[in-house]
Design an enzyme around this catalytic site. Structure first.
Site, short mmCIF file in Angstrom:
data_model
loop_
_atom_site.label_atom_id
_atom_site.label_comp_id
_atom_site.label_asym_id
_atom_site.label_seq_id
_atom_site.Cartn_x
_atom_site.Cartn_y
_atom_site.Cartn_z
N LEU A 34 1.78 -27.88 56.70
CA LEU A 34 0.65 -27.49 57.54
C LEU A 34 0.22 -26.06 57.25
CD1 LEU A 34 -1.24 -28.27 59.88
CD2 LEU A 34 0.50 -27.39 61.45
N ASP A 37 -1.56 -25.94 53.92
CA ASP A 37 -2.92 -26.48 54.03
C ASP A 37 -3.88 -25.48 54.68
OD1 ASP A 37 -2.12 -28.81 52.82
OD2 ASP A 37 -1.86 -29.92 54.69
N GLU A 113 20.30 -37.49 31.49
CA GLU A 113 19.35 -37.27 32.58
C GLU A 113 18.91 -38.60 33.17
OE1 GLU A 113 15.14 -36.51 30.46
OE2 GLU A 113 16.78 -35.33 29.62
N LYS A 115 16.51 -41.66 34.25
CA LYS A 115 15.32 -42.34 33.76
C LYS A 115 14.43 -42.64 34.97
CE LYS A 115 13.62 -46.05 30.83
NZ LYS A 115 12.51 -46.43 31.73
N ARG A 136 -0.11 -43.06 28.54
CA ARG A 136 0.56 -43.52 27.33
C ARG A 136 -0.32 -44.49 26.55
NH1 ARG A 136 5.86 -44.30 25.75
NH2 ARG A 136 6.71 -44.02 27.83
N GLU A 173 6.82 -37.90 33.79
CA GLU A 173 6.51 -39.05 34.64
C GLU A 173 5.69 -38.63 35.84
OE1 GLU A 173 7.52 -42.30 33.92
OE2 GLU A 173 8.19 -41.38 32.04
N CYS A 424 2.69 -61.19 69.84
CA CYS A 424 2.75 -61.91 71.10
C CYS A 424 2.19 -61.00 72.19
CB CYS A 424 4.20 -62.28 71.41
SG CYS A 424 4.45 -62.95 73.06
#
Length: 676
Positions: A34, A37, A113, A115, A136, A173, A424
Site C-alpha cells: 500500500l 502504491d 538449482e 527448475k 521462447r 522464467e 442453498c
C-alpha cells in the site's frame, strides 16, 4: 519551482527503484504494498503535470502503456534450446559420464538449482536499458512482447550500477507466485469466471495480451537463470548470477556449485525438501556445468545443450473412472459437485474422490458419470480432474444435471449474481450447520479436542446443538450426552473440557471459525493484529477494514456485512456472554507499529521441539510482534532450532542468522512454554 519538481521526481524514482530491488531481489521489503502504491501514485501525478520530465525507465512505466495491434516475430540471436530430462538418479549419473567423457582430465563444477515451472522469457538490455522482451517460441524465433515484459515484477527497466554490459540478453522464467495466484483464482470465482487451471497457463496467457495494463494486473514476476547473447566475461554461472543480482535482477535462489555429481545429487535432495517453502511452482532440479568456457567446449546436440540436465519429478497423475457424482453442501451453503472415483494410487496415496468445483467446470470438462478421466494432484496435494478420455466412451455414460434444490433440505438453490456457484437459500439447512460446527471445532478453527464430525452429527441428531453458542451450553447437558452411542464418562469429560479450554483460544482463531465469507486464518490474523479486540473490529467501517494491508475491499465488505447483520450481532453477543476470548487492546509504539520484543523480526522454527509444538511456537512469535516464516533467508533475524534441524540450520549459519535453542527463545520472549 521547476528545479524543485524535477528534484522531487528524481527522488521518488530513486526511492521506488530501491524498494523494488529490496522486494524482488533481496526479499527484505521495508514498506507495505500500500505504501509503495502511494509513492507510485504521487510520482505518476507529478509526471502527468510535468511531461517535460518524462523518462522511459521511470517506475510508472511498469504499470503498462498503450495496447499494441499485434505481435512481431523476431529471431533469437542465440537459440533458446530446450533441456533434456531424466527422472531418476541413474539418468543424472549417466549425464555426468557423458560430460566427463567429452572433457577428460578437466576440473569442473556442477551448479544445482530449482527448475521453475514458468514461461521462458528473454530480456535484451543495451547499455543497461531494456530494449526487448521475447518469448521462447520455437527456439529459433519468438514473439516480441516488450510492452508486457516492462510490466513484469522484478524486470528492471534499467540495470543498476555503473558500466553495464554493452549488450546482455538475460533469460529466465516469468511466473505468478502461489499466493498471488490463489488471490487471482479467488477473484475470478467471485466474479463468476472460470478459474485458471494453473499459474503457468495464467502467466503465459497474460504475456500474450495486447493490452499491457491487463498483463500488469496478473502480478507476473521474473527470475533469471540463464544467459543468451552477452559481451561480458562472466566466467561461471555463479558469477553471472551474482552480477545480475548487483544489477537489480532477481535470480534463481539457493544456487550452489559442487565438484562431483554425487554432491550435486545430495544438494538436489536438500532443495527438494524445501520446495514447500517456495512461493512458486517447481517441477524438478536443474544441474549445469558452472564454467562458461567448458559449456562452449561441450556445445549442443540437436535441440538441447550437452552441459545441462533437468532432474524432473514423475508426473503426479493417473487414469481412473467416474462411478458417480455427489453434491456436498458447505458451511456457506455452496453446492459442490464431487466425482466419486475408482480408487487409484497417485504419488503414494489413494485417491477416491475429486472436487469438480462447480457446474461450469463440469461443462468445461464435459465430464459424465461413467467417464474415464485423468486425475492429477495440483501442488502434489489436492487431486483434480484434468480431462475426459472421450475416446473410451461406450454410450453408457450419463450427464449429471444441475440441481434445482438442496440435496440436504430440499430448499431452493440460487446462483451467485455474476458468479458460478449455486447456494442453498435456507439459513437453517442442517448441512450448513453441520459443516459450520465441524469447521468451528476443527484444528484450523477452535481446535476443540474430542469433537469430530461423527460426534457433531450425533449431537445434531439428538437436538442438543442448533447453533455455535450451543456448544458452550453443553456442560449443562452432560446426562443427555452420556446417552449417545460410544459416549462414556471419560469421553464426555474430555469433550466438555476441550470446549471449555477453547474459550481461551486467541481472537484470530475465533474470527477464522465464525463462517465469515472470504475470511481465512491469514486474514483473521491480520485483522486481530490490527484491531486487537472483537469490539474494536466490530466498530470499524468498511474503509478502515480495507485499509489493513492485504485485506482489501472484498474481505472488508464481507466482514463489515457480517457484523452489521442481525445474525452476526446475535452470535457475537451470545459468545461474549459465554465468556470467549475477545482479544486484548493492541499496544503500539510511537510510530504506530505493534510493540513486542519480536516487533519487526522474522523468526523461523525448525526441528523437533520438546516444550512447544510447532503451531504453539509460531503463535508465540505472533503474540510478541514477530513474523513466523517457513524458510531461512538473509533477512531472517532468528532461527529457533530443535532436534534434527537439518538444512535450515546450515543455511542460517551460512547467512549469519542468530540461532536460538527452544529454551533461549522462551527466555527471549519472557514466556513459559504453552500451547495456545
Amino acid at each position: 519551482m521547476s528545479a524543485r519538481v524535477k528534484t522531487k521526481i528524481e527522488k521518488l524514482r530513486t526511492e521506488l527503484e530501491r524498494h523494488s530491488r529490496l522486494y524482488y531481489v533481496e526479499a527484505r521489503p521495508e514498506i507495505s504494498d500500500l505504501e509503495f502504491d502511494k509513492l507510485l501514485k504521487e510520482l505518476e501525478q507529478l509526471e502527468q503535470k510535468h511531461p517535460e520530465y518524462d523518462s522511459p525507465d521511470s517506475p510508472t512505466k511498469k504499470v503498462g502503456g498503450e495496447p499494441i495491434s499485434g505481435f512481431e516475430t523476431v529471431d533469437h540471436r542465440v537459440p533458446m534450446l530446450s533441456i533434456d530430462n531424466v527422472y531418476d538418479e541413474a539418468g543424472v549419473i549417466e549425464f555426468d559420464k557423458r560430460v566427463r567423457k567429452l572433457l577428460p582430465d578437466q576440473k569442473l563444477h556442477y551448479t544445482v538449482e530449482y527448475k521453475i515451472d514458468g514461461v521462458a522469457l528473454a530480456l535484451l538490455y543495451v547499455d543497461g536499458e531494456l530494449k526487448r522482451g521475447v518469448t521462447r517460441g520455437n527456439g529459433e524465433q519468438g514473439d516480441d512482447i516488450t510492452h508486457n515484459a516492462r510490466t513484469v515484477g522484478g524486470v528492471p527497466l534499467r540495470l543498476a550500477g555503473k558500466n553495464p554490459p554493452k549488450e546482455l540478453e538475460i533469460r529466465g522464467e516469468a511466473y505468478i507466485g502461489n499466493a498471488d495466484f490463489a488471490k487471482l483464482v479467488a477473484e475470478q470465482e467471485q466474479r463468476g469466471e472460470q478459474p485458471y487451471a494453473n499459474s503457468r497457463n495464467a502467466a503465459a496467457g497474460a504475456l500474450k495480451l495486447l493490452d499491457p495494463k491487463l498483463c500488469a494486473k496478473r502480478k507476473i514476476r521474473f527470475i533469471a537463470h540463464g544467459v543468451g547473447y552477452y559481451d561480458h566475461d562472466f566466467k561461471t554461472h555463479q558469477k553471472y548470477l551474482a552480477s545480475l543480482a548487483k544489477m537489480g535482477v532477481p535470480v534463481t535462489p539457493n544456487v550452489e556449485a559442487f565438484e562431483t555429481i554425487e554432491s550435486a545429487l545430495e544438494r538436489a535432495h536438500v532443495l527438494a525438501e524445501d520446495i514447500h517453502s517456495l512461493d512458486f511452482e517447481v517441477d524438478g532440479i536443474v544441474i549445469k556445468v558452472d564454467e562458461f568456457s567448458l559449456r562452449d567446449q561441450l556445445g549442443s546436440r540437436g535441440k538441447s545443450p550437452r552441459w545441462v540436465i533437468a532432474y524432473k519429478w514423475e508426473r503426479y497423475e493417473a487414469a481412473t473412472k467416474v462411478n458417480s457424482i455427489t453434491v456436498q453442501v458447505g458451511k456457506t451453503g455452496t453446492l459442490t459437485p464431487v466425482a466419486e472415483l475408482d480408487p487409484v494410487q497417485i504419488a503414494g496415496t489413494t485417491v477416491a474422490r475429486s472436487s469438480l468445483h462447480n457446474w461450469d467446470e463440469i461443462h468445461r470438462l464435459g465430464v459424465q458419470v461413467g467417464d474415464h478421466v485423468i486425475v492429477e494432484k495440483a501442488g502434489k496435494i489436492i487431486p483434480h480432474v484434468v480431462r475426459v478420455e472421450e475416446h473410451l466412451r461406450d454410450g453408457t455414460e450419463k450427464p449429471f444435471p444441475q440441481p434445482t434444490e438442496c440435496p440436504e433440505c430440499a430448499a431452493d438453490v440460487t446462483q451467485d449474481e455474476g458468479g458460478v456457484y449455486l447456494r442453498c437459500v435456507n439459513p437453517q439447512c442442517p448441512a450448513q450447520l453441520r459443516e459450520t460446527l465441524r469447521y468451528f471445532a476443527s484444528r484450523e478453527g477452535m481446535d476443540i479436542d474430542g469433537l469430530g464430525i461423527k460426534l457433531v452429527e450425533q449431537l445434531l441428531e439428538a437436538d442438543l446443538l442448533r447453533s455455535i453458542p450451543d456448544l458452550y451450553r453443553l456442560s449443562s447437558k452432560r446426562e443427555e450426552i452420556l446417552q449417545l452411542e460410544r459416549m462414556g464418562e471419560k469421553s464426555v469429560d474430555k469433550l466438555l473440557a476441550g470446549i471449555e479450554q477453547s474459550k481461551a483460544q486467541p481472537l484470530w482463531r475465533l474470527l477464522t471459525s465464525l463462517n465469515i465469507r472470504h475470511v481465512g486464518a491469514s486474514s483473521a490474523r491480520l485483522l486481530a493484529d490490527r484491531f486487537g479486540t472483537m469490539d474494536e473490529l466490530q466498530s470499524q467501517d468498511e474503509t478502515a477494514i480495507a485499509d489493513v494491508d492485504e485485506i482489501g475491499p472484498v474481505i472488508a465488505h464481507s466482514v463489515h456485512s457480517f457484523f452489521a447483520s442481525e445474525v452476526g450481532k446475535t452470535l457475537i453477543d451470545e459468545l461474549r456472554e459465554l465468556g470467549l476470548n475477545f482479544g486484548e487492546p493492541v499496544e503500539k509504539t510511537e510510530s504506530g507499529a505493534n510493540s513486542g520484543v519480536l516487533a519487526g523480526k522474522t523468526v523461523v522454527v525448525t526441528g523437533k521441539l520438546s516444550e512447544l509444538d510447532r503451531n504453539g511456537a509460531k503463535e508465540l512469535i505472533h503474540q510478541h510482534g514477530g513474523r513466523a516464516s517457513g524458510s531461512v533467508s538473509k533477512n531472517t533475524d532468528y532461527l529457533v532450532a530443535g532436534e534434527k534441524a537439518g538444512s535450515k540450520l546450515s543455511k542460517a549459519e551460512e547467512y549469519g542468522v542468530k540461532v536460538l535453542t527452544e529454551r533461549e527463545f522462551l527466555d527471549l520472549i519472557g514466556e513459559s512454554p504453552k500451547t495456545p
